[in-house]
Structures are given as C-alpha cells and as structure tokens.
Design a protein around this motif. Sequence first.
Motif, PDB file in Angstrom:
ATOM      1  N   ALA A  40     -23.713  39.200 -37.052  1.00 54.81           N
ATOM      2  CA  ALA A  40     -23.828  40.270 -35.952  1.00 54.81           C
ATOM      3  C   ALA A  40     -25.177  40.838 -35.972  1.00 54.81           C
ATOM      4  O   ALA A  40     -25.740  41.041 -34.923  1.00 54.81           O
ATOM      5  N   ASN A  41     -25.986  40.974 -36.903  1.00 55.70           N
ATOM      6  CA  ASN A  41     -27.136  41.443 -37.060  1.00 55.70           C
ATOM      7  C   ASN A  41     -28.208  40.315 -36.392  1.00 55.70           C
ATOM      8  O   ASN A  41     -29.123  40.916 -35.514  1.00 55.70           O
ATOM      9  N   SER A  64     -27.371  40.745 -32.609  1.00 53.42           N
ATOM     10  CA  SER A  64     -27.787  42.054 -31.912  1.00 53.42           C
ATOM     11  C   SER A  64     -29.421  42.255 -31.916  1.00 53.42           C
ATOM     12  O   SER A  64     -29.733  42.550 -30.893  1.00 53.42           O
ATOM     13  N   GLY A  65     -29.920  41.822 -33.219  1.00 51.28           N
ATOM     14  CA  GLY A  65     -31.372  41.769 -33.252  1.00 51.28           C
ATOM     15  C   GLY A  65     -31.994  40.892 -32.084  1.00 51.28           C
ATOM     16  O   GLY A  65     -32.959  41.222 -31.445  1.00 51.28           O
ATOM     17  N   LEU A  73     -31.540  42.514 -28.664  1.00 52.57           N
ATOM     18  CA  LEU A  73     -32.629  43.638 -28.432  1.00 52.57           C
ATOM     19  C   LEU A  73     -33.860  43.275 -28.439  1.00 52.57           C
ATOM     20  O   LEU A  73     -34.688  43.786 -27.626  1.00 52.57           O
ATOM     21  N   LEU A 124     -34.498  42.223 -24.791  1.00 47.44           N
ATOM     22  CA  LEU A 124     -34.359  43.164 -24.247  1.00 47.44           C
ATOM     23  C   LEU A 124     -35.785  43.840 -24.155  1.00 47.44           C
ATOM     24  O   LEU A 124     -36.220  44.319 -23.098  1.00 47.44           O
ATOM     25  N   MET A 180     -38.170  44.317 -20.977  1.00 54.13           N
ATOM     26  CA  MET A 180     -38.692  45.647 -20.697  1.00 54.13           C
ATOM     27  C   MET A 180     -40.165  45.858 -20.554  1.00 54.13           C
ATOM     28  O   MET A 180     -40.742  46.238 -19.359  1.00 54.13           O
ATOM     29  N   ILE A 221     -42.842  52.349 -27.356  1.00 48.88           N
ATOM     30  CA  ILE A 221     -41.401  52.376 -28.226  1.00 48.88           C
ATOM     31  C   ILE A 221     -40.819  51.140 -27.824  1.00 48.88           C
ATOM     32  O   ILE A 221     -40.201  50.720 -28.875  1.00 48.88           O
ATOM     33  N   MET A 222     -40.948  50.508 -26.777  1.00 47.85           N
ATOM     34  CA  MET A 222     -40.297  49.026 -26.708  1.00 47.85           C
ATOM     35  C   MET A 222     -40.896  48.016 -27.578  1.00 47.85           C
ATOM     36  O   MET A 222     -40.509  47.084 -28.081  1.00 47.85           O
ATOM     37  N   LEU A 252     -42.224  48.624 -30.380  1.00 43.76           N
ATOM     38  CA  LEU A 252     -41.913  48.688 -31.794  1.00 43.76           C
ATOM     39  C   LEU A 252     -40.494  48.583 -32.091  1.00 43.76           C
ATOM     40  O   LEU A 252     -40.106  47.640 -33.040  1.00 43.76           O
ATOM     41  N   MET A 253     -39.788  48.711 -30.958  1.00 41.54           N
ATOM     42  CA  MET A 253     -38.191  48.061 -30.887  1.00 41.54           C
ATOM     43  C   MET A 253     -38.196  46.709 -31.197  1.00 41.54           C
ATOM     44  O   MET A 253     -37.484  46.203 -32.279  1.00 41.54           O
ATOM     45  N   LEU A 257     -39.218  45.632 -34.563  1.00 37.85           N
ATOM     46  CA  LEU A 257     -38.122  45.863 -35.623  1.00 37.85           C
ATOM     47  C   LEU A 257     -37.051  44.857 -35.485  1.00 37.85           C
ATOM     48  O   LEU A 257     -36.404  44.284 -36.273  1.00 37.85           O
ATOM     49  N   SER A 258     -36.499  44.429 -34.367  1.00 40.48           N
ATOM     50  CA  SER A 258     -35.618  43.745 -33.867  1.00 40.48           C
ATOM     51  C   SER A 258     -35.900  42.299 -34.507  1.00 40.48           C
ATOM     52  O   SER A 258     -34.992  41.620 -35.174  1.00 40.48           O
ATOM     53  N   MET A 317     -37.691  41.630 -36.756  1.00 37.97           N
ATOM     54  CA  MET A 317     -37.651  41.810 -38.384  1.00 37.97           C
ATOM     55  C   MET A 317     -36.442  41.708 -38.833  1.00 37.97           C
ATOM     56  O   MET A 317     -36.073  41.214 -39.967  1.00 37.97           O
ATOM     57  N   LEU A 318     -35.532  42.331 -37.963  1.00 38.41           N
ATOM     58  CA  LEU A 318     -33.906  42.162 -38.625  1.00 38.41           C
ATOM     59  C   LEU A 318     -33.633  40.819 -38.598  1.00 38.41           C
ATOM     60  O   LEU A 318     -32.658  40.554 -39.345  1.00 38.41           O
ATOM     61  N   ILE A 375     -34.235  51.158 -35.133  1.00 37.35           N
ATOM     62  CA  ILE A 375     -34.341  50.458 -33.877  1.00 37.35           C
ATOM     63  C   ILE A 375     -33.607  51.443 -32.950  1.00 37.35           C
ATOM     64  O   ILE A 375     -33.716  51.706 -31.772  1.00 37.35           O
ATOM     65  N   PHE A 389     -21.591  47.187 -34.027  1.00 38.11           N
ATOM     66  CA  PHE A 389     -22.487  46.450 -34.626  1.00 38.11           C
ATOM     67  C   PHE A 389     -23.266  47.423 -35.648  1.00 38.11           C
ATOM     68  O   PHE A 389     -24.291  46.974 -36.093  1.00 38.11           O
TER      69      PHE A 389
END
Lengths: 317, 146, 512
Positions: free
Chosen positions: B4-5, B8-9, B12, B15, B19, B45-46, B48-49, B52-53, B55-56, C168, C432
């Motif tokens: 799931a990670n 979803s990562g 994101l 995404l 963006m 912020i995008m 950074l996200m 992070l994603s 990395m996840l 996140i 999730f």
Amino acid sequence: MTLKRRALLALAVAATGLAALPALAQDYPNKPITMLVGYNAGGQTDLVARGAAQVLSQELGQPINVVNVPGAGGVVSAKKLQESPNDGYTIMFHANSVVNSAPFLMKRVDFKPDDFEWGGFITAYQGGLVAPADAPYNDLAEFVAWAKENPNFAYGALSPEARMYMNEIAKKNDLKANIVPLNSGGEMINAILGHQVVMALSGGIHAKYPDQIKMLATLTTFRHSNAPEVKSIDDFGYSLAMDTRAGIMAPKGTDPAIMAKLSAALAKCETDESFQKIVAAANIPIIYMDAAAAKAEMEATFAKNGEIYKSAGVEPQ
Amino acid sequence: MRRANIYSGGFLALLGLAMILFVIPAQIEEGPAGMMSPRLVPQMIMGLMTALSVMLVVRNLMLPDDGEGSPVSRSEYIALLKIGSVFALALVLFYFAGPLWAGLAIVLGSLLALGERRPLVLVLMPIALLAGVWVLFYRVLGTAIL
Amino acid sequence: MQALIGGFAEVFTFSTMFWIVTGVTVGYILGVLPGLGKATGVAVSIPLTFYLHPVAAIAMLIGIAKGSTAGGAVSAILLNTPGEPSSAPTALDGYPLARQGKAGKALKMGLYASVIGDLLSTIVLIGLAAPLASYALLIGPVELCAILVFSLTFIGGLSGKSLIKGLIAGCLGIAFSTVGLEIETFIPRLTFGMLELDDGVKLVPMAIGMLAVAEMIVQAGNIRKLDAETAEIGKSNRREDRNLSLEDWKVCAMPIIRGTFIGTVIGILPGLGASVASFLSYGAARRAADRPEEFGTGRIEGVAAAESADNAVIPSSLVPLFALGIPGSVIAAILIAAFVLHGLTPGPLMFKENPTMVAAVYASMLCASLAMLVVGSLGQPIFARIARFPIRLIIPGVLLLCCVGAYMETSSLFSIYIMLIFALIGFFAKKFDYSFVTFLIGFVIGPQVELTFRQSLQLLNHDPTRLLQHPIAAVFIVITLVTLVLMARSRRNQPEAPGVATTKSLNQGGEI
C-alpha cells in the motif's frame, strides 16, 4: 409542431404573461423574499443587511430570509443573483463595489451596472487612510513630507485598491514604500496600534478607536459623519476618491414597479429606530438613495472607477 | 502496509510531479517583481511532497514483502459505491426536483442501501429528520438555508 | 474585587441567569450540530438581544460562544463528526472510546475539561486583561511568523507511526491551503477559474467530508462487525465505562493544565484561533505521553487535552478585546458590535468608564462556565443514547446533517462537492494510514506562515539583520532550530521501520 403553431403559442404565453405582470407587481410580495448577502454572517454588511431585512419585512408584510453566499467579495453571490428568476423574490443586499470595482480587479468578472436592477442604497462605507494617533503627521500632505524623510516605511494594505492608493501616492511624490499585506480589518487595527505600519487603508473600522487612530484623508467624495474635519483624498490633489454604498440589487429585468416598492420600503430604514441603532453601533452613516438615484450613481461611479484603475495601471487578475 | 505504501507513495510522487510541471505553471501566474512569487509556496511544498513520496517508496521497496493485501476490503469498496450512488442520485434530484427530494434521497437511499427494510422506519425516519432540520432553521433560528 | 462582588449582585437576578442559561443551552445544541457554529449562533442572536438588558445580552452571547465550543465535543465523540472545526482532535480519541462503549466516560471528561479550561481562562481574563494586553501588541507579524514556524515542528510529534507519511499529509494540507487569492499579489492560485475557490477551500465542508462522510463510508463497509460491537456496548453497561475513575483524573490532570495554558496563550495572541490551540494541545499531550503510539486508539487524555485548550481560547481571546479593543477572534469581532450596541466601547477606557458593567460581564462569564457544566451534564445522557443505535440507522442521519452542515457555510452546492471530494480523499487517506491531524495542521497553519512571512519580508525591508530588532522572533527561531536538531538526533538513535503500521482492526488503527 409547425412554425405557425409555435408562434401562436409564444404569443399566447406572452399575452398571459403581460396580463399577469401588473397584477404580479400589485400583489408583490405575496410570499417570503430571499435576500442574498455576499459576505459571511456576523460581518458589518451582514449586520446592516439583517437590520434592513427587518424593516423591509415590516413594510412589505412578508418575511425576508437572509441567505449568506460568501465568496470573492460578493461576486459569487451576485452571479447567483443573476441566475435567479427576476420576479422580485430573490434580491441581494450588498456593497456596490461588487459591480463598480470588482470587474476592474478580477479578470473573470464582467459585471456592468445594467446587468442588475438597483433598488436604492441605504448606507455608505467610510474608508480612509489612517495612522496611529501619536504619529508626527496629521494629514496626507504632512505624511508625504514625513515619508520623503523616512524611505522604506511600512504601509498596510488589505485589498488591491489599498495597494493602488499607495502606489499612486508613491508615484506622484517619488516615495519608497514597503507594502505589507494584511488579511482582515482586525489585523489592520493591530498593525496600526502596534506601530508595525505607519499608515494603512481602513474600510471604516478605525472609527471604533477614536483615541488611538486618526484619519489622514477620507477616500470618499463626502466628509465622514464621525470626522467631518478630515479632508478627502481628492482635496489633496489626487482625484482617487471612490464611494462605496450598500443597498438592494435584483436580477436584470425585475419589474420597475417592484423595484420602486423595494426602494420605498428601504427608505423607511432612515427613520427606523432599531436600524439606526445598528448602524450607529457600527459607525456607518445612513445615506439613502432611491432606485433612480442608485442607478445613476452606479453608471457614474462605474465610469469613474474604471478610469481611476486604468490610469493607475491596475490590471485585473 | 508495504505494498500500500509503495502504491500510494508512487501515486503521490506522480501527482506532485504533475503539479510542479503542469498544473502550477498553468494555474498560477507569475506575480509582479518585488514580491514573493505566488508560485513559490505551492512549488516548494509539492517538491517536498514528491521527495518524501519517493523516499517512502524506496524505503518500502527495501523491506521484505509482508504479504498483506489491499488495505481496502471488498465490502468497503461496495460501501463506497453505494454511498457514492446515493449522493449522485441526491445531486441529480437537487437540480431537477429540488432540495427536499435531495434530502429525502439521502436519508431513504442510504437506509435502503444499508439494508433497512422495516416500512415504519423507512417512512418515519426521513420525515422526522427533514422536519427536524426545517424546524431548526426556519422556525427556531429564523433563517433560511435554501 | 469590590467591583466583582457588585457585578455578581447584578448578575444574580432571575432574568440575567435565565438568559445565561438560555445562551449556553442554545450554544450547546448549535455546537452539537455539525456546521452550525458559534459565529452563526452569535450573529443570528445579536438582533434578539436588542430587547434585553445590556448585561443579560452580552452574557447570553458569551454563553452561546462557550456552550457551542463545549457542545462540539459531543458529536465529535459520538459520531466522529466535529460540531466545530476546533473539536476535530477531540474525535481522534473520543470516537474510539465511544466505539469501545466508553462514550459516557469520554463525554464527561470532554465536558469537565471544557469547563475547567474555560473557568481558568476566564480567571486569567479577569486578572490579567489589562497588564497582558500591553504585551499582545509586541507580537507583530515577524514574531508571529517565528512562533508559527516553531509550532509547525509539532507536526513531527503528531505524525503517528510513520514520520514520512505524516509529513506528506502535512504537505498536502499546506498545498490545499494555498488555493484561492494570494493575499499580497491577489493572484488566484489553483482555482481552475472557479470564483467559489477565490476565498480558498473552506475548513468546515472539508473537515466534514474527511472526518464524517469518510468515516460513515468505512462504517458502512464494516456494518456487521460494528453492529456486533454495538450489541456488546448495549450489553456491557458497566459503571466504570460511564464514569470517570480517580485513575482517569490522574492521567488527565496534566493534559488539562497544559491544554488550558496553551489555549489561554493562543487565545491572547490574535488571529490563531481555537483550532490551532486544540491541535497543538493534543499534539503536546501525545508527545508528553509515555506511550504516544496509543493515541488515536481511545486515550482519555486526548479528549481532555483537546477540549480544555479549545474552551480556554474563548475567554482569553477576549483579553485583547477588553484591554485594547482589538478583536482576537471571529467571536470577539462579532461581540464588538454587540458591546457597542449596548453602550460599552471595548478598550482600556471601558474599565474606567463602566467598572460595574465590566464586572458584571466577568461575573456572568463565570456563571456561564458553571451553566455549561449543568447544561452539559443534563444533556449528555440524552445525546449518549445515540451511540446505542445500530449503525445503519445512524449513517443516514449523519449523512443528512453533513450535507446540511456543509451547505450552510456558503448556501451553495459547491460546498457539497467540496465535502464529497474530501470524503473520497479522506476514505483513502484513512485506509492507507495517512495522518489527518498533520493534514489539518498544515491546512490551518500553512497560510498563516506564508502571510506572516510575506509581511515580515516587507517589515524587515528584505534585510535579515533587522531580525535583531525583534528579539522575541529571534528567540523562537533559535528554539525551532534546537528542536529540529534534537528531533533529528532522537530519530537517528531509534530508527523506525517506515510505514509498518498496520490497521489490523478498524478501530485499533485510530489514525484518521
């Protein structure tokens, strides 16, 4: 359906409609009226609107339901009004800046005065340039002199209009201003009282702090009821004064007889005791204009404001 | 959660990239000179996200498979579909029939979708709820919402 | 003191007491209903108060504000639907408690924490209004920016099992908060041409969608299991689940005191509001707990921390109003109109010109705190019955209330669409395991940080050395840096397995 039958039908509909119209205006209103307000509940315009709704419903003999449709300074509400039936049962109480200012500031707004019917204005906003009471200048001319000695001063602005004023003053006098964005009237008061800014544009809320805040110039063509000695910005040689009034607007094509009824009922606010109490508490002057005067005022201010924004080089965003 | 990670990562991260590359440049204009660009914060912020994603995803790829399936169960997907349809129906009714019917559709529709079949409940509950809302707004508070 | 006694004498009349209790009751009910908040309640009631004695009028309005803040906890605990945005953190632990059959306990703690926070904060208002207010003005945009950046470090502590996923979610929250007109350049951001988005995504429909609607969908998907649990709740009518034990009070004492402190301080600072306070207090309680990972699964301290801070904001946000005439919150801004209407101009002069009146307002605020206790205690058993209903009867009602609540905000279907979009996001975020708390903190604090940063740039004339003229800000920047270093170190010392968190059972996962 043949063309002929269709034409006949249209004629019949038109005829019944015509016959029904005068009767409609005569009975008006025979059911509750919805009054849109383009600001949140609890704001100053909302308070005035609810006060006016009380008077209108006494005069017209039908309940008036106030519905807050906030968004984009009233543009969302005005668009909703445009889509509403023009039977007089949906009206809007709002600041007229939504029509005579918003189109010059927002690319996606193209309102013109004759997109709506105007049912009169009852109050006016008393905007002005304000400063802390202990500031070393007492009017706009003195401020400009002070500002030349103190470049990079901080000016508080909470709207594109407010930026425009400072830019125009700075351009004319070759000043260097740091324009601090502010989020609300309350924040503006904070910034002035805390001496974080040396001057700011106030929409009228400063009148609650007569001992701590002084006005350097009004931004209206008229003198303010609570500070009659303060001169208009026009008197200082800028010709930037823009009047904003609150009153009733209705969808285009609403019967003039209905507008006249609303306008006459609105006039009663002038003498209504509890309405006077409400606006006095908020330091808002009652300046009544009937439907015809309101329409003329809209045409005039729309042209004037457009000219001011254009010459200031403000592009709609 | 491992799979799931990763999914979803990955989603994101894509995404965030979309963006930064397409949506923000198209939807936010460059501001005038001398002021912080309006694009700055959304882009930061995008970015950074997205980082992070990624990395996840990477950190979970390194973990051994925990054998867990989808975190959303079949019955939950069905519920999503059911409630979604109730809302879709209510919205259609709102446009074509009016708010009263929309409200009725929400209460009655979800009652039926959740398996309530007792006629008394099916009749009384919508009436009681809608009447309650009406009394509260139009009578007690004296304000209109529609 | 003399004046306060005089004030009490004025308040202890039948009619004033009646209006206080009415205000609290109306507020409590409004608070319970999602979407109907104190601002609506007070705004609608102001015209009603024309006909009242000034003290009774103001007492009633303050009663509405206090009551609705306390009432917000009830629906948060019973239905996972915060009646007020600031009660959102209450739901995080309150709702799991209700699912475990401990609704009575959670409701009681929520109420007592509210009353304690409220009472103490009112006393702070009475004692310190004048001296504290002069300091409030020292906090300008530069200082506020530093304080806010510092508070953002709380996200690290709040992010639950996986720091990365928490961050996140926080980023997503900030991203959504940038939608709308940017306040300095007035350029629309990410509005896709929709005027309704010019003022940004509204918190109420968003929170209703993410918390309540998403929760209802998940519940609908697990209806059988939940009904079995509800049957259990019905059977196990244990005293200790309904009442608070000495043990509960012991674990909650510190969170309540801390929450009251946080709420009081945040209330005095202008512009932050109750939502920030309750989230920060919840986060602080979680950081201080010995087993922070248990938060979100039904820890009673979570409820106590959030509610005490939430309610402490209301009285203390009146400090700047009373002492300087500056509204520190929406409710204070609305109250100005009411004060002036009844012949009282908020500000320092108020204390000189109208001491008995001020004392009477203070006294009525203290009475309102106690009225809240009575009204809440009487109302709770009635509301608590909701938790015993089978889920399939609750969901339709909650969905209708959600729609009404979301619709209320803007009187347009647009809010309903916002609610539905965030219901979908919330559903997947929940499954999730992406933290809803950090999302909301990012959403609430993000824009404030950007605005104050923009303001600071102008005020400092783009010159960082000018920061030295703002010692308070400088101190907070240093604290922030130290906190970040410390956090990075402690994370390195105990490496976490990223994202191995599992939501085994629907109600043990907790993280929303």
